[in-house]
Design a protein around this motif. Sequence first.
Motif, PDB file in Angstrom:
ATOM      1  N   SER A 161      75.878 -62.599 -51.720  1.00 15.03           N
ATOM      2  CA  SER A 161      77.002 -61.839 -51.174  1.00 15.03           C
ATOM      3  C   SER A 161      77.041 -60.398 -51.658  1.00 15.03           C
ATOM      4  O   SER A 161      77.911 -59.637 -51.264  1.00 15.03           O
ATOM      5  CB  SER A 161      78.320 -62.529 -51.550  1.00 15.03           C
ATOM      6  OG  SER A 161      78.557 -62.432 -52.951  1.00 15.03           O
ATOM      7  N   ALA A 162      76.104 -60.018 -52.548  1.00 15.59           N
ATOM      8  CA  ALA A 162      76.110 -58.658 -53.096  1.00 15.59           C
ATOM      9  C   ALA A 162      75.817 -57.641 -52.000  1.00 15.59           C
ATOM     10  O   ALA A 162      74.966 -57.863 -51.134  1.00 15.59           O
ATOM     11  CB  ALA A 162      75.089 -58.546 -54.217  1.00 15.59           C
ATOM     12  N   GLN A 163      76.528 -56.509 -52.058  1.00 15.13           N
ATOM     13  CA  GLN A 163      76.371 -55.462 -51.047  1.00 15.13           C
ATOM     14  C   GLN A 163      76.338 -54.095 -51.719  1.00 15.13           C
ATOM     15  O   GLN A 163      76.864 -53.908 -52.820  1.00 15.13           O
ATOM     16  CB  GLN A 163      77.546 -55.511 -50.053  1.00 15.13           C
ATOM     17  CG  GLN A 163      77.633 -56.808 -49.272  1.00 15.13           C
ATOM     18  CD  GLN A 163      78.990 -56.977 -48.645  1.00 15.13           C
ATOM     19  OE1 GLN A 163      79.919 -57.510 -49.259  1.00 15.13           O
ATOM     20  NE2 GLN A 163      79.129 -56.514 -47.410  1.00 15.13           N
ATOM     21  N   GLN A 164      75.710 -53.141 -51.017  1.00 11.58           N
ATOM     22  CA  GLN A 164      75.650 -51.755 -51.483  1.00 11.58           C
ATOM     23  C   GLN A 164      75.874 -50.814 -50.308  1.00 11.58           C
ATOM     24  O   GLN A 164      75.413 -51.082 -49.185  1.00 11.58           O
ATOM     25  CB  GLN A 164      74.293 -51.435 -52.113  1.00 11.58           C
ATOM     26  CG  GLN A 164      74.027 -52.095 -53.446  1.00 11.58           C
ATOM     27  CD  GLN A 164      72.686 -51.659 -54.011  1.00 11.58           C
ATOM     28  OE1 GLN A 164      71.793 -51.238 -53.282  1.00 11.58           O
ATOM     29  NE2 GLN A 164      72.534 -51.751 -55.324  1.00 11.58           N
ATOM     30  N   TRP A 165      76.543 -49.714 -50.595  1.00 10.42           N
ATOM     31  CA  TRP A 165      76.720 -48.648 -49.614  1.00 10.42           C
ATOM     32  C   TRP A 165      76.421 -47.313 -50.288  1.00 10.42           C
ATOM     33  O   TRP A 165      76.768 -47.111 -51.460  1.00 10.42           O
ATOM     34  CB  TRP A 165      78.152 -48.611 -49.081  1.00 10.42           C
ATOM     35  CG  TRP A 165      78.601 -49.853 -48.382  1.00 10.42           C
ATOM     36  CD1 TRP A 165      78.522 -50.152 -47.061  1.00 10.42           C
ATOM     37  CD2 TRP A 165      79.262 -50.981 -48.987  1.00 10.42           C
ATOM     38  NE1 TRP A 165      79.065 -51.390 -46.794  1.00 10.42           N
ATOM     39  CE2 TRP A 165      79.529 -51.923 -47.967  1.00 10.42           C
ATOM     40  CE3 TRP A 165      79.633 -51.290 -50.299  1.00 10.42           C
ATOM     41  CZ2 TRP A 165      80.158 -53.135 -48.209  1.00 10.42           C
ATOM     42  CZ3 TRP A 165      80.254 -52.505 -50.546  1.00 10.42           C
ATOM     43  CH2 TRP A 165      80.515 -53.411 -49.516  1.00 10.42           C
ATOM     44  N   LEU A 166      75.811 -46.403 -49.545  1.00 10.09           N
ATOM     45  CA  LEU A 166      75.596 -45.030 -50.006  1.00 10.09           C
ATOM     46  C   LEU A 166      76.529 -44.119 -49.226  1.00 10.09           C
ATOM     47  O   LEU A 166      76.455 -44.053 -47.986  1.00 10.09           O
ATOM     48  CB  LEU A 166      74.145 -44.607 -49.807  1.00 10.09           C
ATOM     49  CG  LEU A 166      73.105 -45.335 -50.673  1.00 10.09           C
ATOM     50  CD1 LEU A 166      71.692 -44.917 -50.277  1.00 10.09           C
ATOM     51  CD2 LEU A 166      73.347 -45.037 -52.152  1.00 10.09           C
ATOM     52  N   LEU A 167      77.421 -43.430 -49.936  1.00  7.80           N
ATOM     53  CA  LEU A 167      78.384 -42.522 -49.325  1.00  7.80           C
ATOM     54  C   LEU A 167      77.949 -41.088 -49.579  1.00  7.80           C
ATOM     55  O   LEU A 167      77.670 -40.723 -50.730  1.00  7.80           O
ATOM     56  CB  LEU A 167      79.788 -42.737 -49.915  1.00  7.80           C
ATOM     57  CG  LEU A 167      80.610 -43.934 -49.415  1.00  7.80           C
ATOM     58  CD1 LEU A 167      79.884 -45.252 -49.584  1.00  7.80           C
ATOM     59  CD2 LEU A 167      81.964 -43.967 -50.119  1.00  7.80           C
ATOM     60  N   ARG A 168      77.859 -40.283 -48.522  1.00  7.47           N
ATOM     61  CA  ARG A 168      77.469 -38.879 -48.649  1.00  7.47           C
ATOM     62  C   ARG A 168      78.476 -38.018 -47.905  1.00  7.47           C
ATOM     63  O   ARG A 168      78.937 -38.378 -46.817  1.00  7.47           O
ATOM     64  CB  ARG A 168      76.064 -38.647 -48.087  1.00  7.47           C
ATOM     65  CG  ARG A 168      74.943 -39.305 -48.896  1.00  7.47           C
ATOM     66  CD  ARG A 168      73.585 -38.955 -48.306  1.00  7.47           C
ATOM     67  NE  ARG A 168      72.482 -39.396 -49.130  1.00  7.47           N
ATOM     68  CZ  ARG A 168      71.874 -40.573 -48.996  1.00  7.47           C
ATOM     69  NH1 ARG A 168      72.305 -41.432 -48.080  1.00  7.47           N
ATOM     70  NH2 ARG A 168      70.859 -40.907 -49.770  1.00  7.47           N
ATOM     71  N   TRP A 169      78.781 -36.840 -48.500  1.00 11.83           N
ATOM     72  CA  TRP A 169      79.732 -35.919 -47.894  1.00 11.83           C
ATOM     73  C   TRP A 169      79.026 -34.690 -47.362  1.00 11.83           C
ATOM     74  O   TRP A 169      78.028 -34.231 -47.927  1.00 11.83           O
ATOM     75  CB  TRP A 169      80.802 -35.527 -48.931  1.00 11.83           C
ATOM     76  CG  TRP A 169      81.804 -36.607 -49.077  1.00 11.83           C
ATOM     77  CD1 TRP A 169      82.973 -36.740 -48.390  1.00 11.83           C
ATOM     78  CD2 TRP A 169      81.695 -37.760 -49.907  1.00 11.83           C
ATOM     79  NE1 TRP A 169      83.615 -37.903 -48.759  1.00 11.83           N
ATOM     80  CE2 TRP A 169      82.846 -38.555 -49.689  1.00 11.83           C
ATOM     81  CE3 TRP A 169      80.743 -38.220 -50.817  1.00 11.83           C
ATOM     82  CZ2 TRP A 169      83.078 -39.746 -50.333  1.00 11.83           C
ATOM     83  CZ3 TRP A 169      80.971 -39.421 -51.459  1.00 11.83           C
ATOM     84  CH2 TRP A 169      82.113 -40.165 -51.216  1.00 11.83           C
ATOM     85  N   GLN A 170      79.559 -34.182 -46.246  1.00 12.54           N
ATOM     86  CA  GLN A 170      78.964 -33.017 -45.620  1.00 12.54           C
ATOM     87  C   GLN A 170      79.150 -31.790 -46.491  1.00 12.54           C
ATOM     88  O   GLN A 170      80.086 -31.679 -47.284  1.00 12.54           O
ATOM     89  CB  GLN A 170      79.608 -32.774 -44.240  1.00 12.54           C
ATOM     90  CG  GLN A 170      79.533 -33.981 -43.320  1.00 12.54           C
ATOM     91  CD  GLN A 170      78.106 -34.408 -43.053  1.00 12.54           C
ATOM     92  OE1 GLN A 170      77.210 -33.569 -42.931  1.00 12.54           O
ATOM     93  NE2 GLN A 170      77.873 -35.705 -42.966  1.00 12.54           N
ATOM     94  N   ALA A 171      78.252 -30.789 -46.320  1.00 12.56           N
ATOM     95  CA  ALA A 171      78.301 -29.578 -47.143  1.00 12.56           C
ATOM     96  C   ALA A 171      79.621 -28.848 -46.982  1.00 12.56           C
ATOM     97  O   ALA A 171      80.166 -28.293 -47.932  1.00 12.56           O
ATOM     98  CB  ALA A 171      77.134 -28.669 -46.791  1.00 12.56           C
TER      99      ALA A 171
END
Length: 435
Positions: A161-171
């Motif tokens: 059930s383990a999950q990962q997300w990569l969050l990136r913000w615009q310049a």
Amino acid sequence: MPTIAASAARPAPASVLTTSASTVAVSVVATCRHADLPRLLRCEAWASTDSPNFTPYELRKADSASSASVAGVDPDSHAVLQFEGHVPVTRDGEISFRFVVAGDDGVDAFEWIADGETATVTISDSSAQSALALQDVIDIVGVASVSVDEVPRALDASDASAQQWLLRWQASDAAAADSRPELRVRDMRRHVLVERAQLWWLEPRAGAAAFATETNRDIQLALALRPDARYVLLVPFPPTYLRARTTDTLALDWSADLASPLGHGCLVACGRDPEELLDRAAKTIQRDVLGEPRDLAPLPDVATAFPPSQIWDHFAWCTWDAFYKEVTADKILAGLREFRAMDVPVDVVLIDDGWQDFDTPEIPYKQRLVSIEPDYTKFPNGLDICRVLKEEHGVKYVGVWHTLIGCWHGISPDGPIAQKYRLTSVTKKDGSVLE
């Protein structure tokens, strides 16, 4: 309170619930007089994590009566109390339960629960937990233009059930300080933060459902526990860091004049095994954020590189807090004798800063390294102390601390190191130069 036989030990096996599941949903229902409600502090589930050891997990009240809600009620009448939560279980899967009550003498007392006699206990398998959406794990506050990439699950992960997300913000969003995002962990019950106390020093800080905001320190990592026994991990991309802006949110922050080739973002992970979450997070950032440059060696498997039998399960002693830079061979041996007199076995010793051969500048804290030999006035037999600790005092592992740049203020130009090796200069963040 329910009439439960008080005991200093767990109940007999007949009154211990057993399960083969790795995570269980637990509910404990009991009754007590309204007058006794203020004395009931909590209900705990004691689950086997490494037999014969048991780990306590506090169960939360589920819509139960409280002293505030029963004002004017007959104190001899009874209220139904329900406690619930999720408990991780391993090995033989035994779980015991107990109430913790405030004693008349000011000392908390506890009463073990026998299922069916004074309380009803229900237990169900929740190991096959369904996957969560990102919005079930955290709230993103303040910035709308965020890209979210869900990382595919590792096929060899023990926690399906383990999950990962990569969050990136615009310049454009990353430019203004007032538009930087905040992350709120949903349903946080307790947490631990890894804070940067100084440029080279990290410190852990643990707490319950609220972050401490008075330190204003850079947070390099945050780990929170949810009521469903899943953990949430937040790891910002360097040189981005987290800050506790409010008691329930962590804001991403960074220096306005510090360029980031990696962009600004954060890894969010959720799962039942915190060690596996940390291991997977490091490998994901190396692969998907750093891009695995050729000169960056692959990260080792933690379980293989550092088997518990080597170091982690042993009691360790670092000389720093005892002696600081005034450490000597005699003081280390005296310290071990004190531990032995208290019947405390020391299996690992780290000889910290102060053993080295320094110069003697006018300003003491600006010492520089003269040679790679120890200070023989403190260690007359050199690092033979390592052999002595192992052979004569039963220490299994001995570590010797050293800085990457020789010493905090570099290498002495008059010593044998400078005569033998080519030195280079290092410019610090404040503009000063280490030679």
